[in-house]
Write an enzyme that holds these catalytic residues in place. Structure first.
Site, PDB file in Angstrom:
ATOM      1  N   ASP A  81      14.342  -5.450  40.253  1.00  0.00           N
ATOM      2  CA  ASP A  81      13.017  -5.133  39.742  1.00  0.00           C
ATOM      3  C   ASP A  81      12.812  -5.737  38.354  1.00  0.00           C
ATOM      4  OD1 ASP A  81      10.530  -3.508  40.061  1.00  0.00           O
ATOM      5  OD2 ASP A  81      11.327  -2.444  38.318  1.00  0.00           O
ATOM      6  N   GLU A  99      32.848 -11.427  44.795  1.00  0.00           N
ATOM      7  CA  GLU A  99      34.250 -11.039  44.718  1.00  0.00           C
ATOM      8  C   GLU A  99      34.524  -9.603  45.140  1.00  0.00           C
ATOM      9  OE1 GLU A  99      35.498 -11.937  40.749  1.00  0.00           O
ATOM     10  OE2 GLU A  99      35.481 -14.124  41.077  1.00  0.00           O
TER      11      GLU A  99
END
Length: 550
Positions: A209, A258
């Site tokens: 946002d 990751e």
């Protein structure tokens, strides 16, 4: 292969169609008049049958609801009126079983004023560590009676509120949404925690946002007149589009790449998505958010806000494609959202608005890249004029009642039946999240499924073609070839996979361009004339005819 089984190069999201769910207005399972996660879970087969690839949930977190849930009190919980964390897990699991990816909103610019951090800050003295998590500053004037600078809220009024001890806090939106200080390491660390939390619960990506607004000029200079009046100048404001954003988003890209794999069916580490809601209208500057190693997508607000004019749309399309191709990112096309006037109304209302919205849908879904569909867009819902006493949007309050705000596009979805609430809830119509108009019986999902000429069936047909081998979705815009001259009253293009699209914006029926010879119509937003011409405000998809020899 993508989750939907299409043979397309790159991650699933490069050519996906994502459906936006505004949870409290989508489907209510328990009869309290408020949409919830179990209700949304029960309706997921509808979205699979529609043909989308992913769903995006707007905020379902605990919130006082000063701004439709974008004022968040706890970023790692579920609001009790919407469900439980277990309900979210069930939603994600069911979506993945149906081949749908799940995106959620990440709201990093601000918190609710009910957030524990902000409550702690209000109780602490000026200059304390608690206040440094936000942007508290001494007021100007002898007794600090004036705000620290002239910054304005995007919702109207000043962007500063005093706390009674000579200090003021910044809120670029409503006063109930205090802005965080992103120069603080503990703020950065907490949002890394939030990202990891939702990845562990099966989230495949995040829509970020107001991604252009996290960092503000530390000197807090005055911004001058005209703030928020010309979106094309947003990047010049001292609180938007700062360079500090990009190292942060590179770190989030690494985190998503990751972090260990989530529950079964969720996207693997290399295919998770960050989407920038960045109100940056310069295509080259917007493209910086999706450079390699940053976000995957950025909403194309220039396309959403473009008028129904061929030259303007042509310019947005070509400039957007050129900018995103330069950084190797797909263009992300958006016609509507929970923040925008619905297309049927925006394009003129009535029969004209419906024709144009149908044509715009085929235009958007033919363009290379990704697309977002807001709930009810596929039904052709118009904007609703709500009574003053039912409006919730802070824009209504902050403008002194001069701007009605965005609530008219947030009316609950009509599912079935001849009277409100049309299967949205078992509650009385007046007790629902927002009241639905009478006269929507023909716009319910159930009614439109039975009507081959409905907006719903147009979307379903277009999305089937996007998936098919004969008109497979194209992820990148490099192969896009315009077939209409710049001054034409129509737009025509070949997107590079054998699918051609033409849209007639002119007042007279259009004879299809000579470059369309040897093609056949596979889908049209409305009937062609008896002479095979394209009527005004109508779009058509065509494909090359391959004829066997001998």
């Amino acid at each position: 292969m993508t989750s939907a089984g299409r043979g397309v190069r790159g991650p699933w999201w490069r050519d996906a169609v994502c459906y936006e769910i505004h949870p409290r207005a989508f489907a209510d399972s328990d009869g309290d008049g408020i949409g919830d996660l179990p209700g949304a879970t029960a309706r997921l087969p509808y979205l699979r049958d529609l043909g989308v690839d992913a769903v995006w949930l707007t905020p379902f977190y605990p919130s006082p609801l000063a701004d439709a849930g974008y004022d968040i009190a706890d970023h790692t919980a579920v609001a009790p009126d919407v469900g439980t964390l277990g309900d979210f897990d069930t939603f994600a699991e069911r979506a993945h079983t149906l081949g749908l990816k799940v995106l959620v909103d990440l709201v990093p610019n601000h918190t609710s004023d009910a957030h524990p951090w902000f409550r702690e800050a209000l109780a602490a003295p000026g200059g304390s560590t608690a206040r440094e998590r936000y942007l508290f500053r001494p007021g100007r004037g002898v007794r600090g009676e004036e705000p620290p600078n002239d910054w304005r809220s995007a919702f109207g009024g000043a962007a500063w509120t005093p706390v009674g001890d000579g200090e003021w806090y910044l809120h670029l939106h409503a006063p109930e949404q205090p802005d965080l200080n992103w120069y603080r390491p503990d703020v950065v660390a907490d949002f890394e925690r939030i990202l990891r939390f939702w990845l562990d619960h099966g989230v495949d990506g995040f829509r970020v946002d107001v991604a252009h607004a996290l960092y503000k000029d530390p000197a807090l200079p005055d911004a001058g007149p005209g703030q928020h009046e010309d979106p094309a100048r947003n990047h010049l404001l001292p609180y938007y589009d700062r360079e500090e954003l990009h190292p942060l988003y590179r770190s989030w890209h690494t985190l998503l790449a990751e972090h260990p794999a989530g529950p079964p069916g969720s996207a693997p580490p290399g295919e998770r998505l960050l989407v920038a809601e960045a109100a940056v209208f310069d295509p080259a500057r917007l493209a910086r958010y999706v450079r390699p190693g940053e976000m995957g997508q950025s909403f194309n607000f220039a396309f959403l806000e473009c008028p129904w004019e061929p030259a303007a749309i042509r310019a947005v399309v070509t400039e957007s494609v050129d900018a995103m191709t330069a950084v190797g990112a797909p263009v992300t096309w958006v016609l509507s959202s929970h923040d925008a006037v619905r297309p049927v109304t925006r394009y003129g209302g009535g029969p004209v608005g419906v024709r144009r919205a149908r044509a715009a849908a085929l235009l958007m879904l033919a363009l290379p890249g990704t697309a977002y569909v807001y709930q009810g867009e596929e039904l052709g819902l118009p904007q609703v004029e709500l009574a003053d006493d039912r409006l919730r949007d802070p824009v209504w309050r902050r403008s002194g009642g001069t701007e009605r705000g965005r609530d008219g596009c947030r009316v609950p979805l009509p599912w079935e039946g001849g009277r409100a609430p049309y299967g949205f809830s078992s509650a009385a119509p007046a007790d629902c999240w927002f009241p639905q108009p009478q006269g929507w019986a023909a716009l319910t999902a159930d009614a439109e499924r039975a009507d081959p000429g409905s907006m719903l069936e147009l979307y379903r047909a277009a999305l089937r073609l996007r998936r098919s081998g004969s008109a497979r979705a194209v992820a990148d815009g490099a192969a896009l070839r315009l077939l209409s001259p710049p001054d034409a009253a129509h737009l025509a293009f070949d997107r590079g996979d054998g699918l051609l699209c033409a849209v007639n914006f002119g007042a007279r029926p259009l004879a299809l361009p000579e470059s369309f010879d040897g093609t056949e119509v596979v889908l049209a937003s409305g009937p062609l004339t008896d002479e095979g011409r394209l009527p005004t405000d109508t779009a058509v998809w065509l494909r090359q005819v391959v004829r066997s020899v001998g």
